[in-house]
Motif scaffolding. Sequence first.
Motif, PDB file in Angstrom:
ATOM      1  N   VAL A  55       0.817  -1.214   0.000  1.00 20.54           N
ATOM      2  CA  VAL A  55       0.000   0.000   0.000  1.00 20.54           C
ATOM      3  C   VAL A  55       0.854   1.269   0.000  1.00 20.54           C
ATOM      4  CG1 VAL A  55      -1.993  -1.079   1.091  1.00 20.54           C
ATOM      5  CG2 VAL A  55      -0.254   0.010   2.519  1.00 20.54           C
ATOM      6  N   LEU A  56       2.166   1.125  -0.014  1.00 19.65           N
ATOM      7  CA  LEU A  56       3.079   2.271  -0.027  1.00 19.65           C
ATOM      8  C   LEU A  56       3.188   2.818  -1.450  1.00 19.65           C
ATOM      9  CD1 LEU A  56       5.070   4.051   1.562  1.00 19.65           C
ATOM     10  CD2 LEU A  56       6.815   2.322   1.132  1.00 19.65           C
ATOM     11  N   ILE A  57       2.751   4.068  -1.644  1.00 18.58           N
ATOM     12  CA  ILE A  57       2.742   4.681  -2.974  1.00 18.58           C
ATOM     13  C   ILE A  57       4.091   5.323  -3.280  1.00 18.58           C
ATOM     14  CG2 ILE A  57       1.649   6.411  -4.443  1.00 18.58           C
ATOM     15  CD1 ILE A  57      -0.898   5.991  -2.779  1.00 18.58           C
ATOM     16  N   TYR A  58       4.552   6.199  -2.391  1.00 16.41           N
ATOM     17  CA  TYR A  58       5.878   6.801  -2.578  1.00 16.41           C
ATOM     18  C   TYR A  58       6.430   7.315  -1.259  1.00 16.41           C
ATOM     19  CZ  TYR A  58       3.818  11.558  -2.721  1.00 16.41           C
ATOM     20  OH  TYR A  58       3.172  12.724  -2.432  1.00 16.41           O
ATOM     21  N   ILE A  62      11.272   8.277  -3.779  1.00 16.14           N
ATOM     22  CA  ILE A  62      11.250   6.891  -4.248  1.00 16.14           C
ATOM     23  C   ILE A  62       9.787   6.552  -4.503  1.00 16.14           C
ATOM     24  CG2 ILE A  62      11.681   4.480  -3.662  1.00 16.14           C
ATOM     25  CD1 ILE A  62      13.935   5.375  -1.862  1.00 16.14           C
ATOM     26  N   VAL A  63       9.476   6.030  -5.693  1.00 19.04           N
ATOM     27  CA  VAL A  63       8.093   5.699  -6.032  1.00 19.04           C
ATOM     28  C   VAL A  63       7.925   4.194  -6.209  1.00 19.04           C
ATOM     29  CG1 VAL A  63       7.607   7.914  -7.127  1.00 19.04           C
ATOM     30  CG2 VAL A  63       8.439   6.042  -8.511  1.00 19.04           C
ATOM     31  N   PRO A 103      12.574  -4.460  -5.697  1.00 22.28           N
ATOM     32  CA  PRO A 103      12.917  -3.815  -6.982  1.00 22.28           C
ATOM     33  C   PRO A 103      11.815  -2.963  -7.617  1.00 22.28           C
ATOM     34  CG  PRO A 103      13.299  -6.187  -7.082  1.00 22.28           C
ATOM     35  CD  PRO A 103      12.706  -5.890  -5.757  1.00 22.28           C
ATOM     36  N   ASN A 104      10.548  -3.111  -7.215  1.00 20.41           N
ATOM     37  CA  ASN A 104       9.494  -2.294  -7.816  1.00 20.41           C
ATOM     38  C   ASN A 104       9.489  -0.860  -7.278  1.00 20.41           C
ATOM     39  OD1 ASN A 104       8.515  -3.564  -5.387  1.00 20.41           O
ATOM     40  ND2 ASN A 104       6.480  -2.807  -5.897  1.00 20.41           N
ATOM     41  N   PHE A 105      10.370  -0.537  -6.334  1.00 18.42           N
ATOM     42  CA  PHE A 105      10.519   0.830  -5.843  1.00 18.42           C
ATOM     43  C   PHE A 105      11.693   1.475  -6.567  1.00 18.42           C
ATOM     44  CE2 PHE A 105       7.952  -0.992  -2.578  1.00 18.42           C
ATOM     45  CZ  PHE A 105       7.135   0.053  -2.167  1.00 18.42           C
ATOM     46  N   ILE A 106      11.425   2.618  -7.222  1.00 18.50           N
ATOM     47  CA  ILE A 106      12.401   3.266  -8.082  1.00 18.50           C
ATOM     48  C   ILE A 106      12.714   4.653  -7.532  1.00 18.50           C
ATOM     49  CG2 ILE A 106      12.847   4.106 -10.418  1.00 18.50           C
ATOM     50  CD1 ILE A 106      10.631   2.131 -11.306  1.00 18.50           C
ATOM     51  N   LYS A 107      13.997   4.971  -7.436  1.00 16.42           N
ATOM     52  CA  LYS A 107      14.395   6.322  -7.046  1.00 16.42           C
ATOM     53  C   LYS A 107      14.321   7.190  -8.293  1.00 16.42           C
ATOM     54  CE  LYS A 107      17.743   8.865  -4.399  1.00 16.42           C
ATOM     55  NZ  LYS A 107      18.948   8.807  -3.581  1.00 16.42           N
ATOM     56  N   CYS A 108      13.421   8.160  -8.295  1.00 21.98           N
ATOM     57  CA  CYS A 108      13.185   8.985  -9.477  1.00 21.98           C
ATOM     58  C   CYS A 108      13.713  10.400  -9.300  1.00 21.98           C
ATOM     59  CB  CYS A 108      11.699   9.016  -9.798  1.00 21.98           C
ATOM     60  SG  CYS A 108      10.714   9.747  -8.490  1.00 21.98           S
ATOM     61  N   HIS A 109      14.135  10.724  -8.097  1.00 27.88           N
ATOM     62  CA  HIS A 109      14.582  12.069  -7.762  1.00 27.88           C
ATOM     63  C   HIS A 109      15.462  11.937  -6.531  1.00 27.88           C
ATOM     64  CE1 HIS A 109      14.200  16.206  -6.171  1.00 27.88           C
ATOM     65  NE2 HIS A 109      13.973  16.556  -7.428  1.00 27.88           N
ATOM     66  N   THR A 158       9.332  15.329 -16.967  1.00 28.01           N
ATOM     67  CA  THR A 158       9.656  16.077 -15.754  1.00 28.01           C
ATOM     68  C   THR A 158       8.916  15.626 -14.501  1.00 28.01           C
ATOM     69  OG1 THR A 158       7.961  17.720 -16.281  1.00 28.01           O
ATOM     70  CG2 THR A 158      10.218  18.170 -17.031  1.00 28.01           C
ATOM     71  N   GLU A 159       7.850  14.824 -14.634  1.00 28.21           N
ATOM     72  CA  GLU A 159       7.102  14.402 -13.453  1.00 28.21           C
ATOM     73  C   GLU A 159       6.398  13.066 -13.661  1.00 28.21           C
ATOM     74  OE1 GLU A 159       4.564  17.673 -12.570  1.00 28.21           O
ATOM     75  OE2 GLU A 159       3.493  17.545 -14.457  1.00 28.21           O
ATOM     76  N   ILE A 160       6.055  12.457 -12.527  1.00 29.35           N
ATOM     77  CA  ILE A 160       5.350  11.174 -12.524  1.00 29.35           C
ATOM     78  C   ILE A 160       3.972  11.408 -11.929  1.00 29.35           C
ATOM     79  CG2 ILE A 160       5.358   8.821 -11.622  1.00 29.35           C
ATOM     80  CD1 ILE A 160       8.398   9.074 -11.374  1.00 29.35           C
TER      81      ILE A 160
END
Length: 79
Positions: A4-7, A49-50, A39-45, A61-63
């Motif tokens: 349930v963790l979105i980001y 982490i999303v 691995p489904n958690f990605i550092k985007c900035h 520029t955004e998610i």
Amino acid sequence: YLDVLIYIKSDGHYLNLYTTSKKEFVRGKISEIEMQLPPNFIKCHRSYIVNENFIKQYSSTEIFMINGETVPLSRGFKF
């Protein structure tokens, strides 16, 4: 809890954990929690982490997340 963790947003020495139902505020570093996530958690900035399971779409520029929130996407962190 991870399903349930979105980001995660880093705010100094604290982390804001955004879930489907609430927002949690915990002490920690984004670099430490990044190593513990699947691995489904990605550092985007540098500060975000999303969970890619909750991504609706993204631009250069955004998610855009399923819950309607937007997360910045750095030039250095591409999919």
